[in-house]
Scaffold this motif. Sequence first.
Motif, PDB file in Angstrom:
ATOM      1  N   MET A  30      17.632   5.704  54.492  1.00 52.11           N
ATOM      2  CA  MET A  30      16.979   6.318  55.651  1.00 52.11           C
ATOM      3  C   MET A  30      17.600   5.852  56.963  1.00 52.11           C
ATOM      4  SD  MET A  30      14.633   8.227  54.260  1.00 52.11           S
ATOM      5  CE  MET A  30      13.436   8.556  55.547  1.00 52.11           C
ATOM      6  N   LYS A  31      18.075   4.612  56.987  1.00 54.10           N
ATOM      7  CA  LYS A  31      18.611   4.050  58.225  1.00 54.10           C
ATOM      8  C   LYS A  31      20.052   4.476  58.491  1.00 54.10           C
ATOM      9  CE  LYS A  31      15.821  -0.161  57.742  1.00 54.10           C
ATOM     10  NZ  LYS A  31      15.884  -1.629  57.540  1.00 54.10           N
ATOM     11  N   LYS A  32      20.814   4.752  57.426  1.00 58.17           N
ATOM     12  CA  LYS A  32      22.245   5.022  57.579  1.00 58.17           C
ATOM     13  C   LYS A  32      22.581   6.451  57.153  1.00 58.17           C
ATOM     14  CE  LYS A  32      23.564   0.199  56.801  1.00 58.17           C
ATOM     15  NZ  LYS A  32      24.366  -0.745  55.968  1.00 58.17           N
ATOM     16  N   ASN A  33      21.880   7.397  57.717  1.00 55.88           N
ATOM     17  CA  ASN A  33      22.091   8.797  57.373  1.00 55.88           C
ATOM     18  C   ASN A  33      23.197   9.399  58.235  1.00 55.88           C
ATOM     19  OD1 ASN A  33      21.946  11.539  56.810  1.00 55.88           O
ATOM     20  ND2 ASN A  33      20.091  11.837  58.029  1.00 55.88           N
ATOM     21  N   GLU A  34      24.361   9.635  57.626  1.00 59.63           N
ATOM     22  CA  GLU A  34      25.482  10.243  58.342  1.00 59.63           C
ATOM     23  C   GLU A  34      25.866  11.590  57.726  1.00 59.63           C
ATOM     24  OE1 GLU A  34      28.517   7.296  58.087  1.00 59.63           O
ATOM     25  OE2 GLU A  34      27.556   5.959  59.562  1.00 59.63           O
ATOM     26  N   TYR A  35      24.950  12.162  56.952  1.00 60.00           N
ATOM     27  CA  TYR A  35      25.250  13.405  56.233  1.00 60.00           C
ATOM     28  C   TYR A  35      25.469  14.574  57.187  1.00 60.00           C
ATOM     29  CZ  TYR A  35      24.245  17.583  53.419  1.00 60.00           C
ATOM     30  OH  TYR A  35      24.285  18.825  52.815  1.00 60.00           O
ATOM     31  N   ARG A  36      26.452  15.386  56.857  1.00 61.28           N
ATOM     32  CA  ARG A  36      26.677  16.637  57.561  1.00 61.28           C
ATOM     33  C   ARG A  36      26.849  17.754  56.541  1.00 61.28           C
ATOM     34  NH1 ARG A  36      27.677  18.966  62.258  1.00 61.28           N
ATOM     35  NH2 ARG A  36      29.070  20.766  62.358  1.00 61.28           N
ATOM     36  N   LEU A  37      26.015  18.776  56.655  1.00 55.60           N
ATOM     37  CA  LEU A  37      26.104  19.945  55.787  1.00 55.60           C
ATOM     38  C   LEU A  37      27.150  20.890  56.371  1.00 55.60           C
ATOM     39  CD1 LEU A  37      23.072  21.970  54.387  1.00 55.60           C
ATOM     40  CD2 LEU A  37      25.266  23.009  54.913  1.00 55.60           C
ATOM     41  N   ASP A  38      28.141  21.238  55.576  1.00 57.44           N
ATOM     42  CA  ASP A  38      29.201  22.143  56.019  1.00 57.44           C
ATOM     43  C   ASP A  38      29.493  23.129  54.885  1.00 57.44           C
ATOM     44  OD1 ASP A  38      31.309  23.450  57.149  1.00 57.44           O
ATOM     45  OD2 ASP A  38      32.630  21.717  57.318  1.00 57.44           O
ATOM     46  N   SER A  39      28.800  24.265  54.924  1.00 56.11           N
ATOM     47  CA  SER A  39      28.941  25.276  53.877  1.00 56.11           C
ATOM     48  C   SER A  39      29.954  26.330  54.316  1.00 56.11           C
ATOM     49  CB  SER A  39      27.592  25.940  53.584  1.00 56.11           C
ATOM     50  OG  SER A  39      27.756  27.025  52.695  1.00 56.11           O
ATOM     51  N   LYS A  40      31.135  26.259  53.738  1.00 54.07           N
ATOM     52  CA  LYS A  40      32.160  27.258  54.059  1.00 54.07           C
ATOM     53  C   LYS A  40      31.771  28.626  53.506  1.00 54.07           C
ATOM     54  CE  LYS A  40      35.980  23.946  54.268  1.00 54.07           C
ATOM     55  NZ  LYS A  40      35.089  22.770  54.224  1.00 54.07           N
ATOM     56  N   GLU A  41      31.072  28.630  52.367  1.00 52.48           N
ATOM     57  CA  GLU A  41      30.665  29.903  51.772  1.00 52.48           C
ATOM     58  C   GLU A  41      29.722  30.683  52.685  1.00 52.48           C
ATOM     59  OE1 GLU A  41      31.676  26.972  48.593  1.00 52.48           O
ATOM     60  OE2 GLU A  41      30.346  26.956  50.333  1.00 52.48           O
ATOM     61  N   MET A  42      28.888  29.961  53.442  1.00 51.27           N
ATOM     62  CA  MET A  42      27.892  30.621  54.290  1.00 51.27           C
ATOM     63  C   MET A  42      28.178  30.453  55.773  1.00 51.27           C
ATOM     64  SD  MET A  42      24.353  29.919  52.215  1.00 51.27           S
ATOM     65  CE  MET A  42      23.620  31.335  53.042  1.00 51.27           C
ATOM     66  N   ASN A  43      29.313  29.790  56.090  1.00 51.16           N
ATOM     67  CA  ASN A  43      29.665  29.541  57.492  1.00 51.16           C
ATOM     68  C   ASN A  43      28.482  28.895  58.222  1.00 51.16           C
ATOM     69  OD1 ASN A  43      31.269  29.525  59.811  1.00 51.16           O
ATOM     70  ND2 ASN A  43      30.537  31.538  60.470  1.00 51.16           N
ATOM     71  N   TYR A  44      27.991  27.814  57.631  1.00 55.84           N
ATOM     72  CA  TYR A  44      26.786  27.156  58.143  1.00 55.84           C
ATOM     73  C   TYR A  44      27.014  25.657  58.187  1.00 55.84           C
ATOM     74  CZ  TYR A  44      21.871  25.634  58.336  1.00 55.84           C
ATOM     75  OH  TYR A  44      20.684  25.029  58.682  1.00 55.84           O
ATOM     76  N   GLN A  45      26.757  25.070  59.366  1.00 49.68           N
ATOM     77  CA  GLN A  45      26.900  23.638  59.539  1.00 49.68           C
ATOM     78  C   GLN A  45      25.633  23.086  60.215  1.00 49.68           C
ATOM     79  OE1 GLN A  45      29.403  25.693  61.168  1.00 49.68           O
ATOM     80  NE2 GLN A  45      30.431  25.840  59.184  1.00 49.68           N
ATOM     81  N   THR A  46      25.219  21.907  59.768  1.00 50.66           N
ATOM     82  CA  THR A  46      24.080  21.268  60.419  1.00 50.66           C
ATOM     83  C   THR A  46      24.012  19.806  59.981  1.00 50.66           C
ATOM     84  OG1 THR A  46      21.729  21.516  60.952  1.00 50.66           O
ATOM     85  CG2 THR A  46      22.342  21.760  58.652  1.00 50.66           C
ATOM     86  N   THR A  47      23.094  19.065  60.590  1.00 50.08           N
ATOM     87  CA  THR A  47      22.850  17.671  60.220  1.00 50.08           C
ATOM     88  C   THR A  47      21.385  17.507  59.823  1.00 50.08           C
ATOM     89  OG1 THR A  47      22.400  17.127  62.554  1.00 50.08           O
ATOM     90  CG2 THR A  47      24.650  16.783  61.741  1.00 50.08           C
ATOM     91  N   VAL A  48      20.996  16.301  59.405  1.00 47.22           N
ATOM     92  CA  VAL A  48      19.650  16.035  58.912  1.00 47.22           C
ATOM     93  C   VAL A  48      19.055  14.832  59.635  1.00 47.22           C
ATOM     94  CG1 VAL A  48      18.238  15.440  56.897  1.00 47.22           C
ATOM     95  CG2 VAL A  48      20.199  16.970  56.644  1.00 47.22           C
ATOM     96  N   LEU A  49      17.843  14.969  60.106  1.00 46.49           N
ATOM     97  CA  LEU A  49      17.073  13.866  60.676  1.00 46.49           C
ATOM     98  C   LEU A  49      16.125  13.365  59.601  1.00 46.49           C
ATOM     99  CD1 LEU A  49      16.068  12.075  63.030  1.00 46.49           C
ATOM    100  CD2 LEU A  49      14.457  13.935  63.600  1.00 46.49           C
ATOM    101  N   SER A  50      16.239  12.081  59.247  1.00 47.06           N
ATOM    102  CA  SER A  50      15.388  11.504  58.199  1.00 47.06           C
ATOM    103  C   SER A  50      14.487  10.425  58.793  1.00 47.06           C
ATOM    104  CB  SER A  50      16.252  10.891  57.086  1.00 47.06           C
ATOM    105  OG  SER A  50      17.062  11.892  56.470  1.00 47.06           O
ATOM    106  N   THR A  51      13.207  10.444  58.435  1.00 41.51           N
ATOM    107  CA  THR A  51      12.262   9.457  58.940  1.00 41.51           C
ATOM    108  C   THR A  51      11.128   9.283  57.953  1.00 41.51           C
ATOM    109  OG1 THR A  51      10.866   8.864  60.833  1.00 41.51           O
ATOM    110  CG2 THR A  51      10.912  11.188  60.200  1.00 41.51           C
ATOM    111  N   TYR A  52      10.450   8.146  58.039  1.00 44.68           N
ATOM    112  CA  TYR A  52       9.242   7.938  57.229  1.00 44.68           C
ATOM    113  C   TYR A  52       8.047   8.470  58.017  1.00 44.68           C
ATOM    114  CZ  TYR A  52      11.412   4.949  53.696  1.00 44.68           C
ATOM    115  OH  TYR A  52      12.174   4.465  52.660  1.00 44.68           O
TER     116      TYR A  52
END
Length: 235
Positions: free
Chosen positions: A213-235
């Motif tokens: 939860m503290k070290k979330n560096e994920y980036r969604l990069d879908s070339k199939e759907m031309n969609y990029q975003t990030t994720v905010l994670s919290t308790y």
Amino acid sequence: MFQSGVPYHETGTFKSRRTFLPDDQYGIALDNLVKGCTDILLLNPTGTHIFAGKRCVQPQPDWWFMGGRMFPGETPVQSCQRLLKRELGLNIEHERFTAVCAQAFAFGMREQVPKEHGTTDTQFCYKVQLKDEGEVKKVVVDEQEYCDSEWKLPSEILEGNYHPALKYAVGCMLAGEALEELQECEEKGGSDAEVAKLSREFLKRRRAVDEVMKKNEYRLDSKEMNYQTTVLSTY
């Protein structure tokens, strides 16, 4: 998860009146309700690898769990059984499911129009270990929903660019396995030194879950759907 399972309480007599909703009505429902979902970490017969599917539809067009929406009147395990049968052609007995964790999601996009309205879910996550290669051969994903699938090491998921929800579940699974070893040792009359060693291992894995939860560096990069975003994670 440190409880034996997810309790299901039926008060009175419940009868499901589930019916098909046209897309416009289902879209309105998604705008106003939080869906209940069950997802599964599917393990190979040796328990070393986790089956993951790369989705090609919203929400979450990337590597993800097997699973989906619960139906009214289903217990979480019954939902898992139905979904594994539908998605992978597997018939899994009730006692083979082990509760892993619970999570909540908010996705900025969804497959139903208007797509930009997104969707919100709650998740009960379970793990299931396949018995043999016969079951492994039955694992076939829906090509309309998944563009790829792989058996992955837990470390690959924990250290790679994967959604923090997937990492969190894998971390909880590993912590749960350490707790099972601790309980087995205590039940067999293990020495204080053995119990202490396994206790430290469990606590180490439990703390690692919070680090996800503290070290979330994920980036969604879908070339199939031309969609990029990030994720905010919290308790």
